[in-house]
Design a protein around this motif. Structure first.
Motif, PDB file in Angstrom:
ATOM      1  N   LEU A   7       0.804  -1.223   0.000  1.00 42.11           N
ATOM      2  CA  LEU A   7       0.000   0.000   0.000  1.00 42.11           C
ATOM      3  C   LEU A   7       0.844   1.285   0.000  1.00 42.11           C
ATOM      4  CD1 LEU A   7      -2.822   1.244   0.018  1.00 42.11           C
ATOM      5  CD2 LEU A   7      -2.721   1.243   2.512  1.00 42.11           C
ATOM      6  N   PRO A   8       1.866   1.400   0.902  1.00 40.74           N
ATOM      7  CA  PRO A   8       2.655   2.635   0.899  1.00 40.74           C
ATOM      8  C   PRO A   8       3.294   2.914  -0.446  1.00 40.74           C
ATOM      9  CG  PRO A   8       3.180   1.345   2.833  1.00 40.74           C
ATOM     10  CD  PRO A   8       2.305   0.493   1.974  1.00 40.74           C
ATOM     11  N   LEU A  11       0.735   4.189  -2.910  1.00 36.88           N
ATOM     12  CA  LEU A  11       0.393   5.591  -2.685  1.00 36.88           C
ATOM     13  C   LEU A  11       1.479   6.515  -3.234  1.00 36.88           C
ATOM     14  CD1 LEU A  11      -0.943   5.336   0.972  1.00 36.88           C
ATOM     15  CD2 LEU A  11      -2.280   5.863  -1.062  1.00 36.88           C
ATOM     16  N   LEU A  12       2.713   6.050  -3.157  1.00 37.38           N
ATOM     17  CA  LEU A  12       3.838   6.867  -3.623  1.00 37.38           C
ATOM     18  C   LEU A  12       3.991   6.853  -5.135  1.00 37.38           C
ATOM     19  CD1 LEU A  12       6.578   6.081  -1.015  1.00 37.38           C
ATOM     20  CD2 LEU A  12       6.170   8.335  -1.969  1.00 37.38           C
TER      21      LEU A  12
ATOM     22  N   LEU B  89      -1.251  11.939  -0.997  1.00 39.63           N
ATOM     23  CA  LEU B  89      -1.275  10.468  -0.965  1.00 39.63           C
ATOM     24  C   LEU B  89       0.130   9.925  -0.720  1.00 39.63           C
ATOM     25  CD1 LEU B  89      -3.702   9.511  -3.884  1.00 39.63           C
ATOM     26  CD2 LEU B  89      -4.080   9.200  -1.440  1.00 39.63           C
ATOM     27  N   ALA B  90       1.108  10.497  -1.417  1.00 39.23           N
ATOM     28  CA  ALA B  90       2.489  10.036  -1.254  1.00 39.23           C
ATOM     29  C   ALA B  90       2.972  10.285   0.168  1.00 39.23           C
ATOM     30  CB  ALA B  90       3.394  10.742  -2.259  1.00 39.23           C
ATOM     31  N   GLY B  93       1.615   7.686   2.306  1.00 41.60           N
ATOM     32  CA  GLY B  93       2.359   6.463   2.023  1.00 41.60           C
ATOM     33  C   GLY B  93       3.679   6.422   2.777  1.00 41.60           C
ATOM     34  N   LEU B  94       4.391   7.552   2.757  1.00 47.42           N
ATOM     35  CA  LEU B  94       5.678   7.619   3.469  1.00 47.42           C
ATOM     36  C   LEU B  94       5.471   7.482   4.981  1.00 47.42           C
ATOM     37  CD1 LEU B  94       7.554  10.465   1.564  1.00 47.42           C
ATOM     38  CD2 LEU B  94       8.217   8.061   1.718  1.00 47.42           C
ATOM     39  N   ALA B  95       4.367   8.088   5.470  1.00 46.31           N
ATOM     40  CA  ALA B  95       4.130   8.078   6.911  1.00 46.31           C
ATOM     41  C   ALA B  95       3.829   6.677   7.427  1.00 46.31           C
ATOM     42  CB  ALA B  95       2.992   9.032   7.264  1.00 46.31           C
ATOM     43  N   ILE B  96       3.123   5.850   6.605  1.00 50.09           N
ATOM     44  CA  ILE B  96       2.789   4.507   7.102  1.00 50.09           C
ATOM     45  C   ILE B  96       3.819   3.466   6.682  1.00 50.09           C
ATOM     46  CG2 ILE B  96       0.294   4.929   7.238  1.00 50.09           C
ATOM     47  CD1 ILE B  96      -0.036   3.445   4.605  1.00 50.09           C
ATOM     48  N   MET B  97       4.831   3.910   5.928  1.00 54.64           N
ATOM     49  CA  MET B  97       5.864   2.970   5.502  1.00 54.64           C
ATOM     50  C   MET B  97       6.797   2.702   6.678  1.00 54.64           C
ATOM     51  SD  MET B  97       8.366   3.415   2.265  1.00 54.64           S
ATOM     52  CE  MET B  97       7.083   3.667   1.061  1.00 54.64           C
ATOM     53  N   LYS B 172      -7.689   2.336  13.994  1.00 53.50           N
ATOM     54  CA  LYS B 172      -7.434   0.956  13.602  1.00 53.50           C
ATOM     55  C   LYS B 172      -8.268   0.002  14.451  1.00 53.50           C
ATOM     56  CE  LYS B 172      -3.032   0.480  12.556  1.00 53.50           C
ATOM     57  NZ  LYS B 172      -1.657   0.249  13.070  1.00 53.50           N
ATOM     58  N   ARG B 178      -6.521   1.274   6.271  1.00 54.75           N
ATOM     59  CA  ARG B 178      -5.610   2.417   6.268  1.00 54.75           C
ATOM     60  C   ARG B 178      -6.066   3.513   5.314  1.00 54.75           C
ATOM     61  NH1 ARG B 178       0.063  -0.362   5.680  1.00 54.75           N
ATOM     62  NH2 ARG B 178      -1.239  -1.754   4.437  1.00 54.75           N
ATOM     63  N   MET B 179      -6.717   3.128   4.211  1.00 48.72           N
ATOM     64  CA  MET B 179      -7.217   4.155   3.299  1.00 48.72           C
ATOM     65  C   MET B 179      -8.382   4.900   3.912  1.00 48.72           C
ATOM     66  SD  MET B 179      -5.163   4.451   1.093  1.00 48.72           S
ATOM     67  CE  MET B 179      -5.887   5.846   0.251  1.00 48.72           C
TER      68      MET B 179
END
Lengths: 298, 274
Positions: A7-8, A11-12, B89-90, B93-97, B172, B178-179
């Motif tokens: 998912l991450p 999104l990226l 969105l990106a 994505g970075l925050a949950i990575m 959660k 997560r979306m």
């Protein structure tokens, strides 16, 4: 979280695709084409390949070296003034009553929103020998175009460009420094006052050291911005008189779109990038290392 | 006591100087755009005069500034909307990575700031020419997105990291995907960051010249390109170019004035995070 968590990355993906196709790919393409004698149209890999020819030509090109010196001069002058005047203005705003401060800020930040091409135009008007405001003010002191040739003089034109840049960028410096000044605890100043510290002492012993992170950010963002200067000079002088305001970006641009000498233009623009990395890469790496240590919580 | 009044006076004098320097150049252009040509170069400037709309009529009726205005709007709004959407969105994505890649990608995105625009612009011009995308809106919009989307990512990421972690945990536990967490919980809280990103992207795209100048053609010229054509002329028509400059700068100054809060928070984000 676990292995195979897509998912991450999903999104990226859109941002990475844009960065890949619009930044990374052109960058690589530019490095490749800089090895060819290329003037638009079809490229013959065998016939047009010149190896480092464009770079060797660049090393022997007086205008290239002049542009390099000009660009570094512009960057140094721009940053020095930005920091100096920016500090003065933010210390002044800080000294104001808290009720006046919010009124002052929007007005001081106006230049920040104006397009660089318009800024060039505005200052072309201000520095106009026939009826420009600057010459009107100079005439109060008995000065004129002979003492200060302004945009027409090869020794003064770059200074005019630097002034125009100051006018635009100082508001940014003021915003960033003001936010730093506000976050310094008042106790520090009160304690210093108890010890009988003067205004100047308080500034150098308390404000200046606490503002170091802010200065770092300004140095990085403004420095990079100054080293790629294009619009202001394009509007103000177009690189003249006698190439005295030719910047690296402008010189690359002219080679590309006045002469369509694309291979050579890309060699110059790659050199511009290299110089930007050499001058600000160190600042950047330190800034990023620090941000990584403190900022990212993941 | 005496020293205090002296500081006061110095403060006021300095304030007036700062004020005049910040405002006067803009005022001179706006007032010149309304002056009859003969008065424009008159020094000392006339502060009271009968305004004329001739210069505006010329640039809108004989010139194509109406179409430039429309084109600028198309470019700025499209590139900003796309940048905000894919950038936030990106950032999420970075925050949950959880892997190390998050740091590397963030560093890479910031590193792109060091790249001079000209280094990308010239090869991109040749590439766009090869795929016949020069002249329309695609090239200029794409290049603005390439600058603004990484910036939005970086700005929004900072704000997401400042949100309390409990928020994510609680959502959660409620069984949100997560979306869902992003759209229902995170995104609504991001309005200050989004506000800053919108203003700064609009500002960049509206004001940008270099990409716009080479990637557009007659039909898709933006306002800044229109102005640059005045500047290039051998003798500048100050009435018309002042009117053109006013048309470019006034809208964005007004937007910035009303969104002042977002402007300041966006610009200081880097300094505070650093």
């Amino acid at each position: 979280m676990e292995r195979g968590d897509f998912l991450p990355f999903l999104l990226l993906l859109p941002v990475m695709l844009v960065v890949f196709f619009v930044m990374f790919l052109p960058l690589v393409y530019g490095i490749v084409i800089s090895l060819f004698d290329y003037h638009m149209g079809d490229l013959d890999f065998g016939r047009d390949f010149v190896g480092l020819g464009n770079y060797i030509r660049m090393m022997q090109d007086k205008v290239f070296w002049k542009s390099t010196v000009n660009t570094l001069y512009f960057t140094a002058g721009a940053i020095a003034g930005d920091l100096f005047f920016g500090t003065l203005v933010s210390v002044w705003i800080q000294s104001l009553n808290e009720r006046i401060r919010p009124i002052i800020r929007p007005i001081v930040t106006i230049p920040l929103l104006v397009s660089p091409i318009i800024i060039g135009l505005i200052w072309k008007y201000m520095f106009n020998i026939n009826g420009g405001m600057v010459y009107w003010i100079l005439s109060w002191f008995g000065l004129g175009a002979e003492q200060f040739p302004g945009l027409a003089g090869s020794s003064t034109a770059m200074f005019c460009a630097i002034v125009a840049h100051w006018w635009q960028v100082i508001p940014f410096v003021v915003i960033v420094l003001s936010s730093g000044l506000v976050s310094i605890p008042n106790d520090y100043y009160e304690a210093a006052e108890m010890d009988g510290a003067s205004f100047i002492q308080k500034f150098f012993k308390i404000s200046l050291p606490s503002l170091m992170p802010q200065y770092m950010v300004i140095l990085l963002f403004n420095g990079v911005d100054a080293i790629k200067v294009f619009d202001i000079i394009y509007a103000l002088t177009g690189g003249g008189p006698n190439n005295s305001t030719m910047s690296l970006s402008l010189y690359a641009y002219k080679n590309a779109f006045d002469h369509f000498d694309m291979g050579y233009a890309m060699a110059i623009s790659n050199a511009t990038m290299l110089i930007s990395f050499l001058v600000f890469g160190i600042v950047f790496v330190r800034y990023n290392a620090k941000a990584r240590k403190e900022g990212i919580k993941g | 006591m005496k020293k205090k009044t002296r500081t006061r006076i110095l403060q006021i004098i300095f304030g007036v100087v700062v004020f005049v320097i910040a405002i006067l150049p803009v005022y001179m252009i706006v007032s010149s755009s309304l002056k009859p040509t003969l008065l424009i170069r008159k020094m000392p400037p006339e502060f009271v005069f009968e305004p004329t709309w001739t210069h505006y009529l010329k640039i809108f009726k004989q010139g194509s500034f109406l179409s430039y205005f429309k084109n600028s709007l198309i470019v700025a709004v499209t590139s900003t909307a796309v940048s905000i959407l894919i950038g936030s969105l990106a950032a999420y994505g970075l925050a949950i990575m959880k892997s190390d890649w998050a740091n590397r990608i963030t560093g890479f995105l910031t590193f792109s700031k060091l790249l001079p625009a000209i280094t990308i612009m010239i090869p991109l011009y040749v590439m766009l020419d090869k795929v016949q995308l020069l002249g329309g809106f695609v090239g200029v919009i794409l290049s603005h997105i390439a600058i603004n989307a990484p910036f939005t990512t970086w700005l929004v990421l900072g704000f997401i990291q400042d949100l309390p972690q409990d928020l994510f945990e609680a959502a959660k536990l409620d069984g949100c995907t997560r979306m869902k967490i992003f759209w229902r919980v995170v995104f609504p809280l991001l309005s200050p960051a989004i506000g800053s990103a919108v203003l700064l992207s609009l500002q960049y795209s509206w004001n940008e010249l270099m990409f716009a100048m080479q990637f557009t053609s007659m039909k898709s010229y933006t306002l800044t390109v229109g102005v640059s054509r005045f500047v290039g002329a051998i003798s500048v028509d100050w009435g018309q170019s002042s009117a053109a400059a006013t048309v470019v700068m006034l809208p964005i100054i007004l937007v910035g004035f009303f969104l002042q809060k977002y402007l300041v928070s966006g610009l200081t984000a880097g300094a505070v995070k650093g």
